[in-house]
Design an enzyme around this catalytic site. Sequence first.
Site, PDB file in Angstrom:
ATOM      1  N   LYS A 135       0.842  -1.199   0.000  1.00 54.61           N
ATOM      2  CA  LYS A 135       0.000   0.000   0.000  1.00 54.61           C
ATOM      3  C   LYS A 135       0.881   1.254   0.000  1.00 54.61           C
ATOM      4  O   LYS A 135       0.605   2.211  -0.729  1.00 54.61           O
ATOM      5  CB  LYS A 135      -0.919   0.000   1.229  1.00 54.61           C
ATOM      6  CG  LYS A 135      -2.054  -1.025   1.123  1.00 54.61           C
ATOM      7  CD  LYS A 135      -2.792  -1.198   2.440  1.00 54.61           C
ATOM      8  CE  LYS A 135      -3.848  -2.291   2.318  1.00 54.61           C
ATOM      9  NZ  LYS A 135      -4.501  -2.604   3.599  1.00 54.61           N
TER      10      LYS A 135
ATOM     11  N   GLN B  81      -4.574  -1.400   9.891  1.00 56.79           N
ATOM     12  CA  GLN B  81      -4.458  -2.713   9.257  1.00 56.79           C
ATOM     13  C   GLN B  81      -5.028  -3.784  10.186  1.00 56.79           C
ATOM     14  O   GLN B  81      -4.627  -3.897  11.347  1.00 56.79           O
ATOM     15  CB  GLN B  81      -2.972  -2.996   8.930  1.00 56.79           C
ATOM     16  CG  GLN B  81      -2.721  -4.275   8.185  1.00 56.79           C
ATOM     17  CD  GLN B  81      -3.280  -4.250   6.755  1.00 56.79           C
ATOM     18  OE1 GLN B  81      -3.261  -3.242   6.069  1.00 56.79           O
ATOM     19  NE2 GLN B  81      -3.810  -5.380   6.313  1.00 56.79           N
TER      20      GLN B  81
ATOM     21  N   ASP C 157     -10.995   3.418   4.769  1.00 57.07           N
ATOM     22  CA  ASP C 157     -11.423   2.023   4.610  1.00 57.07           C
ATOM     23  C   ASP C 157     -12.955   1.911   4.676  1.00 57.07           C
ATOM     24  O   ASP C 157     -13.507   0.859   4.342  1.00 57.07           O
ATOM     25  CB  ASP C 157     -10.813   1.147   5.731  1.00 57.07           C
ATOM     26  CG  ASP C 157      -9.641   0.308   5.226  1.00 57.07           C
ATOM     27  OD1 ASP C 157      -9.548   0.102   3.995  1.00 57.07           O
ATOM     28  OD2 ASP C 157      -8.846  -0.149   6.060  1.00 57.07           O
TER      29      ASP C 157
END
Length: 291
Positions: free
Chosen positions: A54, A98, A121
């Site tokens: 990422k 994460q 997200d």
Amino acid sequence: MAARIVDGKRVAAAMRAEIRERIQGLRRDNRGVPGLAVVRVGDDPASAAYVRSKAKACQEVGIAAREIGFPGFVPHDELVAHLEALNRDAAVHGILVQLPLPPHLDERAVLETVDPVKDVDGFTYANIGRLVENRARFVPCTPAGILELLDREKIEIAGRRAVVVGRSEIVGKPTAMLLLHRHATVTICHSRTADLAAETRRADILIAAAGRPRLITGSMVTPGAAIVDVGITRVGGRLVGDVDFDSVAPVASAVTPVPGGVGPMTVAMLLRNTLRAFEMGLGLGPAERSA
Ligand code: NAD
């Protein structure tokens, strides 16, 4: 009939090029640079690899990525305090935690600390609620990537029967919701579905997101269906999808491969959400926004 193989890598590269160009334009206009903070807890090698990929993708399009690693034993309050500082940091437009987190941390409580306008997200309750009402601010990256792939491949959604295999919060449920908003007739299957093959055979569009290698075989697919394989399982050092590609490809009209299908799209959508967060911070309205 042999299915068209949907090249997610190519589509994602095209999206990244569009995002890079938009960011360059904003820089030229002295509007600043989007920033993404990626928070990782513990030393799980798979998580570390995801975070690295990422960060690299951010760098390539001109997003300033900051990786913040915490030891696996980090106390809840310390992690929350750092997230609150990132919420206040004007150079950080997107924050990503994460997952999964170590078991001593309350994942929901940690996620809820993220300011919803920085929640790229789309996992906070505020953003899930907006998604359910079809007023999404940030759509979770994998579901967004699936819809983007269908659109760019010109696969018709409205009025068609879509079957989603998997009901997780991060893939199955939001994907089903997006398909519903686009006027598909949606069925969600899961581990307790009585006759999976009977359901999947009804699909014009089949999304396989169960995490069960080669679960979907050719006999479970209706001729001409479009198949999106979200599953990724490491089997003997190789990445294997939920779709048995060899038996499905001769039956379907289109199928996404693993690897090289949905995976690259997920990262591209994270970049797009981060750009969107930055543009929202600049006060750019939807019409002036890029993607
Ligand atoms: P999960 O384990 O949280 O959920 C799996 C779902 O599949 C559950 O709802 C379960 O009920 C259902 N399921 C399990 N076995 C089934 C069966 N035999 N028949 C029908 N349904 C069944 O997984 P997840 O986080 O939603 O991820 C699903 C898969 O997608 C995993 O392989 C994951 O690695 C992959 N994934 C890929 C990406 C990507 O970018 N390509 C992103 C996220 C997840």
